[in-house]
Design an enzyme around this catalytic site. Structure first.
Site, PDB file in Angstrom:
ATOM      1  N   SER A 119       0.854  -1.180   0.000  1.00  0.00           N
ATOM      2  CA  SER A 119       0.000   0.000   0.000  1.00  0.00           C
ATOM      3  C   SER A 119       0.893   1.234   0.000  1.00  0.00           C
ATOM      4  CB  SER A 119      -0.955  -0.020   1.205  1.00  0.00           C
ATOM      5  OG  SER A 119      -1.836   1.063   1.169  1.00  0.00           O
ATOM      6  N   THR A 120       0.891   1.999   1.074  1.00  0.00           N
ATOM      7  CA  THR A 120       1.683   3.225   1.142  1.00  0.00           C
ATOM      8  C   THR A 120       3.168   2.948   0.898  1.00  0.00           C
ATOM      9  OG1 THR A 120       0.137   4.018   2.812  1.00  0.00           O
ATOM     10  CG2 THR A 120       2.190   5.242   2.561  1.00  0.00           C
TER      11      THR A 120
ATOM     12  N   HIS B 135      -2.587  -1.227  -3.354  1.00  0.00           N
ATOM     13  CA  HIS B 135      -3.769  -0.396  -3.138  1.00  0.00           C
ATOM     14  C   HIS B 135      -3.662   0.879  -3.960  1.00  0.00           C
ATOM     15  CE1 HIS B 135      -4.277  -2.396   1.077  1.00  0.00           C
ATOM     16  NE2 HIS B 135      -4.754  -3.149   0.102  1.00  0.00           N
TER      17      HIS B 135
ATOM     18  N   MET C 263       0.055   0.917   5.028  1.00  0.00           N
ATOM     19  CA  MET C 263      -0.683   1.143   6.257  1.00  0.00           C
ATOM     20  C   MET C 263      -1.861   0.187   6.358  1.00  0.00           C
ATOM     21  SD  MET C 263      -2.485   4.815   5.298  1.00  0.00           S
ATOM     22  CE  MET C 263      -3.571   4.819   6.716  1.00  0.00           C
TER      23      MET C 263
ATOM     24  N   ASP D  13      -4.480  -5.123   5.916  1.00  0.00           N
ATOM     25  CA  ASP D  13      -4.956  -5.957   4.816  1.00  0.00           C
ATOM     26  C   ASP D  13      -3.894  -6.989   4.437  1.00  0.00           C
ATOM     27  OD1 ASP D  13      -6.577  -6.851   2.719  1.00  0.00           O
ATOM     28  OD2 ASP D  13      -5.622  -5.483   1.288  1.00  0.00           O
TER      29      ASP D  13
END
Length: 403
Positions: free
Chosen positions: A187-188, A214, A317, A320
């Site tokens: 993600s991030t 993401h 972050m 998931d």
């Protein structure tokens, strides 16, 4: 984390739009009045109308996080990032991106140049209140996540990454299981991490790779094209019923969950149908507030490949992918996690590492070598145990004959 070392988190916003500057002022004023929020206290310490003002404000105000527009007069966002990189400021930067193909490509370039994350500018909202809520939902949690790194730096009295300490649970590895697929969740900080990892893998890499990052749909297509240009492996945005073969990296499209469907569920129309699993895309409800969700991919890898699955959880972050990684671990597969020092945010990999299901927790620069070593050693071991008797059988057919 309601306080940051006894003071609010200081945020600087740079945008040439008076409307966006107004939204930012209202956003942080509203957050300051929210006594029930679990996010840290934040204040807008300043606003800048262009890139030159932004760089001056960074030096004068010393913010903890910078929210940066891409298109600005005098110096644009990419120019500002380049200057910050030259000065080794270590300042976390969140880009504000437009809902356009140009905005997506420019944002990916910004992430490659050192930006920590991005948010989408409010678009399509019917009024100011909806625009404010849209930005609040995206931006404030990302600032909070990046703030954890600021807190640790202040507590340690240093800036920049900490010394690497390897964490390993390799004693739990089960010998003899050949790696048949690699699944990755991010993600991030993910796009720049992928640009670091994937180009290090050779063209003849022996297993397929599937990735959930993401991102909105407009971004995943641009990211796949960008990665394909810098990798010897072929990187492509996934489509439904795509054949999963070695040498190809499939990136889940934004707004669609990606799973691995075993060959018994597919029409065997191609010559490789008997040996090839396929990509399955769907748009079921959000999972862990995400679509695509890492958990969908990881759970399917556990079901289809069992001990032949290797899951890699990288920077991001949230949590998931934790349960999917646990499923792979329980089936005897390998789980790896990126370490905290090299993660933009140690949420997703941190949850996996802290759950005790990671076979190893490693820095970004060591991950490609670890993947190569595990793929080579596992297949060599399995090749000795399961030789091909007729020259036609493969390890995949022996191990996964059920599917």
């Amino acid at each position: 984390m309601r306080a940051l070392m006894g003071r609010p988190l200081r945020v600087l916003a740079a945008d040439d739009s008076a409307v966006m500057r107004g939204i930012m002022r209202n956003l942080f004023a509203t957050h300051a009045e929210d006594r029930l929020s679990e996010l840290p206290r934040m204040e807008l310490c300043g606003v800048a109308r262009d890139g030159v003002e932004c760089l001056d404000a960074v030096k004068e105000l010393r913010p903890d996080v910078l929210v940066l527009d891409l298109e600005m007069p005098r110096l644009n966002g990419l120019d500002v990032l380049e200057q910050l990189q030259r000065e080794s400021s270590g300042l976390p930067v969140i880009m504000c991106s437009a809902h356009t193909e140009h905005g997506a490509r420019s944002t990916l370039e910004a992430l490659a140049r050192g930006a920590s994350d991005y948010v989408m500018k409010p678009g399509g909202q019917r009024n100011f209140a909806e625009a404010l809520q849209s930005l609040s939902t995206q931006l404030l949690p990302k600032i909070a996540a990046l703030a954890k790194g600021v807190v640790k730096s202040e507590q340690a009295g240093v800036s920049g990454p900490q010394r690497f300490h390897a964490s390993s649970a390799e004693g739990r590895d089960r010998p003899g299981a050949a790696v048949e697929v690699i699944v990755i969740g991010l993600s991030t900080g993910g796009p720049s991490a992928l640009e670091n990892l994937l180009p290090k893998l050779p063209k003849d890499f022996a297993v397929p790779i599937l990735i959930v990052q993401h991102m909105p749909k407009l971004f995943t297509g641009a990211l796949a094209e960008r990665l394909d240009k810098c990798c010897t492996l072929h990187v492509e945005e996934a489509y439904d019923d795509a054949v999963i073969r070695p040498g190809t990296v499939w990136l889940a499209p934004g707004d669609a969950h990606m799973e691995i469907a075993p060959r018994r569920m597919m029409m065997l129309a191609d010559p490789d149908g008997l040996r090839s699993n396929r990509v399955r895309l769907h748009q079921r409800e959000l999972l862990n507030h995400c679509r695509p969700s890492v958990d969908y991919l990881f759970h399917s890898a556990a079901r289809v490949y069992g001990a032949g699955a290797l899951a890699l959880m990288m920077t991001g972050m949230g949590s998931d992918g934790l349960e999917g990684a646990r499923a792979i671990h329980q089936r005897g597969g390998v789980v790896l996690a990126q370490d905290e020092a090299t993660s933009a945010v140690w949420g997703m990999p941190g949850r996996v590492s802290e759950a005790g299901i990671a076979n190893a927790t490693l820095p970004l620069w060591a991950l490609a070598g670890e993947l190569e070593q595990r793929v080579r050693s596992g297949r060599a071991t399995q090749g000795e145990l399961l030789p091909a008797a007729d020259g036609l059988s493969t390890r995949r057919e022996v191990m996964h004959g059920l599917y």
